[in-house]
Every structure is written in C-alpha cells, then in structure tokens.
Design an enzyme around this catalytic site. Structure first.
Site, PDB file in Angstrom:
ATOM      1  CE  LYS A 153     -57.830   4.410  29.079  1.00  0.00           C
ATOM      2  NZ  LYS A 153     -58.560   5.669  29.208  1.00  0.00           N
ATOM      3  CG  ASP A 182     -62.044   5.517  30.303  1.00  0.00           C
ATOM      4  OD1 ASP A 182     -61.161   6.337  30.580  1.00  0.00           O
ATOM      5  OD2 ASP A 182     -63.030   5.803  29.582  1.00  0.00           O
ATOM      6  CD  GLU A 210     -63.052   7.512  33.150  1.00  0.00           C
ATOM      7  OE1 GLU A 210     -62.742   6.909  34.199  1.00  0.00           O
ATOM      8  OE2 GLU A 210     -62.250   8.154  32.466  1.00  0.00           O
ATOM      9  CG  ASP A 235     -62.879  11.380  31.132  1.00  0.00           C
ATOM     10  OD1 ASP A 235     -62.008  10.541  30.917  1.00  0.00           O
ATOM     11  OD2 ASP A 235     -62.615  12.572  31.367  1.00  0.00           O
ATOM     12  CE  LYS A 259     -58.712  12.505  31.344  1.00  0.00           C
ATOM     13  NZ  LYS A 259     -59.682  11.666  32.003  1.00  0.00           N
TER      14      LYS A 259
HETATM   15  O1  LIG Z   1     -57.974   8.618  34.895  1.00  0.00           O
HETATM   16  C1  LIG Z   1     -57.067   7.785  35.038  1.00  0.00           C
HETATM   17  O2  LIG Z   1     -57.156   6.838  35.837  1.00  0.00           O
HETATM   18  C2  LIG Z   1     -55.794   7.883  34.242  1.00  0.00           C
HETATM   19  C3  LIG Z   1     -55.830   8.883  33.118  1.00  0.00           C
HETATM   20  C4  LIG Z   1     -56.630   8.362  31.953  1.00  0.00           C
HETATM   21  O3  LIG Z   1     -57.158   7.262  31.992  1.00  0.00           O
HETATM   22  C5  LIG Z   1     -56.750   9.182  30.772  1.00  0.00           C
HETATM   23  C6  LIG Z   1     -56.080  10.367  30.660  1.00  0.00           C
HETATM   24  C7  LIG Z   1     -56.136  11.118  29.447  1.00  0.00           C
HETATM   25  C8  LIG Z   1     -56.814  10.655  28.373  1.00  0.00           C
HETATM   26  C9  LIG Z   1     -57.414   9.317  28.351  1.00  0.00           C
HETATM   27  O4  LIG Z   1     -56.594   8.448  27.602  1.00  0.00           O
HETATM   28  C10 LIG Z   1     -57.647   8.674  29.695  1.00  0.00           C
HETATM   29  C11 LIG Z   1     -59.118   8.812  30.080  1.00  0.00           C
HETATM   30  O5  LIG Z   1     -59.962   8.684  29.210  1.00  0.00           O
HETATM   31  O6  LIG Z   1     -59.461   9.011  31.237  1.00  0.00           O
HETATM   32 MG   LIG Z   2     -61.618   8.539  30.622  1.00  0.00          MG
END
Ligand SMILES: O=C(O)CCC(=O)C1=CC=C[C@@H](O)[C@@H]1C(=O)O
Ligand SMILES: [Mg+2]
Length: 327
Positions: A153, A182, A210, A235, A259
C-alpha cells in the site's frame, strides 16, 4: 416457482493487524452469511461482505434488506435485488448456484468450508504486504510460503518516506518477484506521475499501480495509462458492475481489479467479462471462505491472463468459526 427457506447470521472478525490504507484503518471485517434451503434438504450459502467506501451498499443497508425479506423467497426475488445492493446480489446468487453442492447439513448454522474450489488450484496468489517499513521483513515470510507477487500500500506515509522504503524493498526482492503498488486513490496527479516515472526505471517488475487517483479523476488516469510503461489498474473506479461497464464504455482497456464480493450479480459479471475479454485481476473483500469459494470460482473461470489473484491473506483475520451471531 421454487421456494427457498431463507435464514441469515451476522459475523464480525478482527484483523490480526489493522489494515492501513489511504482510506484509513480497518479493524474488523463484518458481514452476513445467508442460507437458502429447499424442501428436499439441499441448501446453498452466500456471503454479504460490503465495502461501502468502495461504492457498495453499507452493512446496515444489507442487514435492513435481509430483515425485510420473508423467510420463504423465490428465484424471482433473488434476481430482482437492485443494483444498489451489489454485495447482496453476489451473496444470494452465489447461494442459489451453490444449491446442493454443500456437504450434508451440519447441526450448526454454516460451517465455513476449509478448501478452495477445485478450479482455483490453477490460480497463483498475491501476498499482501503491510504498509510502511514492516513490508521490508514481511515479504521474506511470504516468499517462504511460496508467494511471488506482492502488493504494497502507498499513499499512507507520504511519498518521501514511501520512496525510501520502496528503494530498499525493490533492492531486496529477488528478480522473480512481482510488485503491485496500491494507492487506494490516495495520490495527487503529480505524485502519481512521480511514482509511474520511478516504476518505469526500477529493476523490480512493478506489475501495476492500483487506483493511483480518486474515482473522479478517470480522464487523468486514462491519460497517465498512455504515457508510462508501468500499467495502471482501476479498483475503486470499477468496484461495482455498473462502474465497470461505465469505465469500459469511457475507453478503459487497461487492468480492471474485480472484487466479485462487491461487484454484484455473478452471472452478469461473467457475461460482461466473457463478452469484453477484459484484463482482470480478481481481488478479495476479506470475506470468509463462504464468499471466497464463490469468488475464486469466478476468478478461475474468468481470469484470462496469468495475473495472480488477491486472495492471499485469509490468515489476516481471526477465525470465522466463532464469529457468527444472530442479528
Ligand atoms: O487485492 C489484494 O491483493 C488483496 C485485497 C486488497 O488489497 C483489498 C481488499 C479490500 C479493500 C482494500 O483494502 C484492498 C484494495 O484496495 O484492493
Ligand atoms: Mg485496491
């Protein structure tokens, strides 16, 4: 018309380490496990795991919806869940398509499955690194567990500090490693350009950045995606099927983070991905194994590239087994 008995339970699971992103700190994942049973004793389960700051419904909206439903529901009710409730659409449709595929009913409400769907065995998984300098040690632990793609992150501690850590991280990662950054929409346009420039010239394979900018800055991200070698993945911009379709229609042909848990109807998502052959990376919403199974089944069916899936962190949360309660 077939009628299903409907029941549901809520759960709350703490993150073993709060998840820190530019959206803030996430301490507990709360959701709803739904249960559909038919008169012959078959049943299916689904999971409502909203992320309202990504654009899905809130947990309260989902709970209100479940509480207002009668205990006997039809397929017509399931397929008329509004697009304003995408996590509910995902859960109910998953439960319906999973009817009869669950082991003979246990006494307790739902036991959480411990295995992934067979099709998911072909997938590779991404290891989620903690924000900040903790990533410098954590990647080795995940590498030993077999991860080769890592997500870190940014947009949390400020560019100067994060660049310092990034340089140490990329110098220590083996050449076979891939790194995803990300930003969770937390960078300015100038910061995004800066990171893309850095990633274009660093040795490590930065697979993509991301969601560098806020959802409202779509045209800026489209412009940036044409000017740098390092890819951009949307995302938060494509969190629901409605948003996904909108970004595609506005010209996005880069990477789409999907997702499934908050995207909406799995059948409509499948139809969109198969029709448009998008470059999709499937990602978790930190769901339990109930939602994870359904999401990984979709990822296995719809992943067209060899991009690893963001479902590596099921040990980031406390056990789901004792997290259920009547709500
Ligand atoms: O995508 C991944 O590798 C793991 C999941 C992940 O990073 C996330 C899941 C849900 C919310 C967020 O905090 C985060 C994302 O932003 O992708
Ligand atoms: Mg993300």
């Amino acid at each position: 018309m077939k009628v299903y008995h409907f029941d549901f339970r809520c759960y709350r699971r703490r993150f073993l380490q709060p998840l820190v992103t530019s959206h803030g700190m996430w301490h507990s994942r709360e959701g709803i496990i739904i249960h559909l049973g038919d008169p012959r004793g078959s049943y299916g389960r689904g999971e409502i795991a909203p992320i309202s700051w990504f654009g899905s419904e809130t947990l309260k909206q989902a709970l209100d919806f479940c509480c207002k439903l009668p205990r006997e529901i039809t397929e017509e009710v399931i397929f008329s869940i509004p697009d304003s409730l995408p996590a509910c659409q995902f859960a109910f449709e998953s439960a319906l398509s999973g009817m009869g595929k669950w082991p003979v009913r246990e006494d307790s409400f739902p036991l959480f499955p411990s295995s992934s769907p067979p099709d998911a065995e072909s997938l590779t998984y991404t290891g989620l690194l903690p924000a900040g300098k903790a990533a410098l040690n954590q990647w080795k632990t995940l590498w030993k567990r077999g991860y080769r793609t890592f997500k870190w992150k940014i947009g949390v501690d400020g560019t100067t500090k994060e660049l310092e850590i990034f340089e140490l991280l990329t110098r220590s990662l083996p050449p076979a490693a891939k790194l995803r950054l990300d930003a969770n929409a937390g960078l300015s346009y100038e910061e995004a350009k800066f990171w893309l420039e850095i990633c274009d010239h660093v040795q490590t394979n930065v697979e993509f950045i991301e969601q560098p900018l806020p959802v409202q800055k779509f045209s800026e991200m489209l412009e940036l995606s044409a000017n740098f070698k390092t890819a951009i993945a949307l995302d938060e911009s494509v969190a629901t099927l409605t948003q996904l379709q909108d970004c595609f229609e506005k010209g996005w042909r880069g990477i789409f983070v999907i997702k499934p848990g908050i995207a909406g109807s799995p059948s409509r998502l499948r139809q969109f991905c198969q029709q448009h052959k998008i470059d999709a990376v499937f990602s978790s919403v930190f769901e339990t194994s109930v939602g994870r199974q359904a999401a990984l089944q979709l990822a296995a069916e719809l992943s067209r590239s060899n991009r690893s899936v963001g479902f590596g962190m099921n040990n980031s949360l406390e056990s789901a087994e004792h997290s259920l309660f009547k709500c």
